[in-house]
Enzyme design. Structure first.
Site, short mmCIF file in Angstrom:
data_model
loop_
_atom_site.label_atom_id
_atom_site.label_comp_id
_atom_site.label_asym_id
_atom_site.label_seq_id
_atom_site.Cartn_x
_atom_site.Cartn_y
_atom_site.Cartn_z
CB SER A 173 -53.22 57.03 -29.70
OG SER A 173 -53.53 56.94 -28.31
CE LYS B 17 -54.25 53.57 -26.79
NZ LYS B 17 -54.35 55.02 -26.49
CB SER C 100 -55.51 59.14 -27.12
OG SER C 100 -54.46 59.66 -27.90
#
Lengths: 478, 482
Positions: free
Chosen positions: B152, B77, B176
């Site tokens: 997210s 990420k 997330s």
């Protein structure tokens, strides 16, 4: 109207740790800009603070030295504000749960009165960097070497009633932090900085007046002047019917005045909250006891001992304990020289200090260390040399590496106590001054000093003055 | 090759069925082909990845296997700092930011031999539940590109869901990892707070953020977590405690395991089709030996409001460092310091980030601190107490991961409150610091649905064990988008 001055001090003492309070960068002063700032100090994304345990130990040491409460449950908080020298946009500090709580410090004033000043608290925090305005055209540079340097902010109660008291208190704190070796106390380099909260009120009034906070004071002399200026300014305002505004004022040493920096209305809302990157720090009894064992004899106790065991006067004991170096130096000299404490003290506070002053040196940078100095005092004590000659010897030692004995030997400065040698010189002087001898014999006693002077001159100052006086009087009678 | 699990890729490499270069190239080709429609990657590090794969093949040939993930492709990420590789955090603020250091998680996975193929897209500074808040554009759900992948960690979830990479790292502040895992049909674990180092992971809300693995199965998550977990002296909130071996306990039996069903999760508010999928999952777990009891988590309804005080408060302070002074976006020709601050931040941050900075700044302001921040912290304690009490009688807590399957792009962007309610089931675990996992448990209208299991502190091994046993008897996790 009679006005009473009320002063409280906030002292920032830079802790003498090797590395910063939340990063491994060095805290050494004077490096090239930004060479001692790592990713943590620069506030890079994702990096995290890790508490330097040594800073905690030093703060606990301060609490023990001032008999202050120790905050067992410590929380670090963020003080949020924007400034280019504050990389993270917040300063890590302590808000509601500081490491040091209430304490008391005894301060000796000039008139000999001892005043107790209350400590409100002392907390750990990180220093900011520096904005650099020189060398940049139309721009400001930022040097983050100092960012993250550990500070102990020491807050007093508003217990001081004059600039002199405030200075005496600041000097006392200065002495304590140096004694316990948690701060080098260097005010020029900013290792010890004072902010003064100053207000005035009509004598006898219990309520405090509106205060101003004076910042940027970097010497004791300036502290006294800044406070006195501020007191006068506030009196002028109140006596002309005005009101003092709560504000922060900067002291300008060049103009010897304080001027407004920001008022209360302009003050930031710092939005303190516990720093979620740092867990609360518990101070265990065990840690406190281990630190207690490392505490040196503190100035008050040492001063008392110098008076009782070494029979120094209160004044001399105060001078000899004004900082730890002096006290250590003095004790070493007394011990090694075998001289009386009084003699050692007078040589240190007189000849040694005046030479250091002249060269602008601190005692720890003295060209003559305690070892060499003690031999000099020993030679005065055992009459090898007179006090006058000793000053000459010290001058030679100051600029060279010789010991006192080596200087005395090389320069042939040993005191002449052998009576036959002195008698011979007296005879020569008497023979060379028949007129003066006659005058003396006719009753002009004052001429004795003239003969002493002549013989001393002939001995190049080395004649034992006691012996010389005795023999000279005998010869002149005969 | 892309349908294999990490475990079988590992044996494929060991048996010489394919090389690491072939494996990595295969996935890079898939990324290149599909990223245009999914937008799951912000950066593709093909050159470095192939070079690393070649080195991995060579060292394997000479008998040196670095670690458990030797030569296996993953992606990070874009919130994890990668030395020499741009790390944007989904923001214009860090559009050109190249960190000079690695996050601990990046370092550890790399030391285990994993090869990073690129950086995945995300909601800006991890603030969002749909991945529509990225400066680099919305990520699309591989099951239906009209829909969001969740957020997210939406880029990571879409990448794994679409099999563009077998596993990814993610971070979870309020759901997330778990929510996008549910939307994209993959398995995602949020570990106990403090189990995985946050060093080098760009902070959103420090007391809630936690990194974790996202993969196609619980087993693969276990392989990743084995490398990611552990104490890190650079993170003061990481916990000094030995990590478990998350792989070896996967095979344990579920006999005698007790699972709590909070009545608050199964009330009238729950979508009926999701409720029935959960009932099927419960039946499967019962067959495996698990027992179910009803429990009460009475303060659950306070989670979302408490979260939306605490998280913005911390973010308002965490994001203060992005000021245009030392790195990151700086406005053109600033007039003075204030102009530099205002325009750099106004230009560098997106709407949602600004909204949360404002909310957080307000909540911490003098006069409001007690009413908001302090009260929210008290609620947090209550929620933790509810869980602690529940764990006295149950081993796990089961419920839905999300109130609905993936919604359409643009559907909720006009109403932040409705968007925030998407995290209603995931936020409590963050507030309490507990580990939680989302496991695919069915489909509604062709879209995957996730079931969430929450365990007690440091029970990651048992959570993965339950999830793995469930996946041994179901195939939802093996399904891939059309």
């Amino acid at each position: 109207m009679q006005w009473e001055t009320v002063i409280g001090l906030e002292i920032h003492a830079q802790l003498a740790t090797q590395s910063k309070i939340f990063s491994a960068s060095s805290t050494q002063y004077g490096a090239e800009p930004n060479t001692q700032a790592n990713a943590v100090d620069l506030g890079m994304p994702g990096v995290l603070p890790v508490l330097n345990r040594e800073a905690v130990r030093m703060a606990v040491k301060f609490a023990l030295a001032t008999n202050a409460e120790i905050g067992r449950h410590n929380v670090f908080s963020r003080k949020n504000y924007f400034y280019p020298d504050l990389p993270k946009g917040y300063q890590i500090s302590q808000m509601s749960l500081p490491i040091v709580g209430n304490g008391v410090v005894s301060v000796e004033l000039e008139d000999g009165v001892v005043k107790e000043v209350g400590l409100t608290r002392a907390h750990l925090e990180e220093d900011a960097g520096k904005s650099v305005h020189e060398d940049f055209h139309d721009a400001t540079g930022v040097d983050l070497n100092r960012a993250g340097t550990p500070l102990l902010e020491i807050v007093s109660e508003p217990d001081m009633r004059s600039a002199k008291e405030a200075v005496a208190y600041a000097k006392k704190i200065h002495s304590i932090v140096r004694y316990i070796e948690i701060c080098d106390g260097n005010m020029q380099e900013g290792s010890f900085r004072c902010d003064a909260n100053v207000s005035i009120r009509p004598a006898g009034e219990a309520r405090l007046g509106t205060r101003s906070e004076i910042k940027n004071v970097n010497s004791f002399r300036f502290l006294e002047r800044a406070i006195n200026f501020e007191v006068e300014r506030q009196i002028d305002i109140l006596e002309s019917g005005g009101q003092v505004v709560q504000e922060t004022r900067l002291y300008d040493a060049d103009k010897d005045e304080t001027r407004s920096m920001r008022s209360k209305e302009e003050a930031n809302d710092y939005r303190y909250f516990p720093d979620p990157d740092l867990l609360p720090v518990q101070i265990e009894e065990e840690l406190i006891e281990s630190i207690r064992k490392t505490l040196p004899e503190l100035p008050d106790a040492r001063r008392a001992r110098f008076m009782s065991a070494l029979e120094l006067s209160e004044y001399d004991a105060g001078v000899m304990t004004s900082d730890r170096y002096t006290a250590d130096y003095f004790e070493a000299v007394v011990k090694k020289s075998g001289a009386s404490a009084k003699l050692a003290c007078s040589w240190i506070s007189g000849e040694l200090f005046s030479r250091l002053n002249k060269d602008g040196l601190e005692l720890n940078a003295s060209p003559v260390d305690a070892d060499r100095f003690s031999q000099l005092v020993e030679r005065v004590h055992d009459n090898t040399i007179s006090g006058k000659i000793a000053k000459e010897v010290l001058d030679k030692m100051w600029s060279g590496a010789d010991t006192a004995d080596q200087v005395i030997e090389k320069e042939g400065l040993r005191q002449i106590s052998d009576s036959s040698e002195i008698e011979k010189m007296i005879d020569d002087v008497i023979a060379a001054n028949p007129d003066q001898v006659a005058e003396y014999k006719s009753g002009k006693d004052k001429l004795l000093a003239y003969f002493v002077g002549q013989v001393m001159k002939a001995s190049r100052g080395k004649a034992n003055p006691g012996e010389l006086n005795k023999l000279l009087q005998e010869k002149l009678k005969g | 090759m892309h349908t294999l699990t990490l475990a079988s890729m590992r044996s494929g490499l060991e048996n010489g069925e394919f090389s690491s270069v072939e494996l990595c190239q295969h996935f890079i080709d898939r990324i290149k082909k599909q990223n245009e429609s999914l937008n799951a990657f912000v950066s593709i590090t093909e050159e470095q990845a192939i070079a690393a794969a070649r080195a991995a093949d060579e060292s394997r040939a000479s008998g040196n296997v670095t670690g458990a993930l030797h030569g296996l492709p993953i992606a990070h990420k874009d919130i994890f700092c990668t030395e020499g590789v741009r790390t944007t955090c989904g923001s214009r603020m860090l559009e050109a930011f190249v960190p000079p250091y690695n996050a601990t998680v990046v370092e550890k996975l790399s030391a285990a031999g994993a090869i990073c193929l690129g950086k995945t897209n995300m909601d800006e500074f991890a603030m969002g539940s749909s991945n529509e808040n990225s400066y680099f554009g919305a990520v699309r759900n591989p099951w239906d590109t009209d829909r969001v992948p969740g957020g997210s960690s939406g880029g990571s979830a879409a990448a794994v869901g679409g099999r563009l990479v077998p596993a990814c790292t993610g971070t979870d502040t309020g759901g997330s990892i778990r929510q996008p895992a549910a939307f994209c049909g993959i398995t995602g674990l949020k570990p106990t707070y403090g189990r995985v180092s946050r060093y080098g992971m760009i902070a959103f809300a420090s007391s809630l953020d936690q990194g974790g693995p996202m993969a196609t199965s619980a087993e693969d998550c276990a392989w990743l977590l084995n490398e990611m977990a552990g104490f890190d002296e650079r993170d003061s909130t990481s916990i000094e405690r030995d990590k478990d071996d998350y792989v070896s306990t996967l095979v344990n039996s579920l006999d005698g395991v007790t699972i709590g069903l909070p009545k608050q999760y199964f009330d009238a508010g729950l979508d009926a089709s999701i409720a029935s999928l959960l009932q099927q999952a419960i039946a499967e777990l019962e067959k495996l030996g698990a027992k179910f009891v009803d429990i009460d988590l009475e303060n659950q309804h306070l989670s979302v409001p408490a979260y939306y005080i605490v998280a913005p408060a911390e973010c308002s302070s965490n994001l203060a460092r992005f000021d245009g002074v030392r790195y990151g976006h700086r406005c053109e020709d600033p007039k003075d310091l204030e102009d530099l601050y205002k325009r750099s931040r106004a230009e560098g941050f997106g709407r949602e980030v600004k909204r949360r900075i404002l909310v957080g700044t307000y909540a911490l302001s003098a006069g409001y601190y007690d009413a908001y921040y302090l009260k929210a912290q008290k609620i947090r304690s209550l929620i933790s107490q509810d869980f602690s009490q529940a764990f006295e009688s149950v081993d796990f807590i089961l419920g839905p991961t999300t109130p609905s399957p993936a919604f359409k792009v643009g559907e909720k962007t006009g109403d932040p409150l409705e968007m925030y309610l998407n995290d209603i089931y995931t936020i409590p675990a963050n507030l309490a610091g507990l580990p939680g996992i989302s496991v695919p448990c069915g489909e509604v209208g062709g879209l995957p649905v996730g079931m969430q299991l929450v365990g007690n502190y440091f029970e990651e091994a048992r959570l993965l064990n339950v999830a793995h046993q469930y996946q041994m008897v179901t195939d939802w996790h093996t399904r891939i988008p059309g």
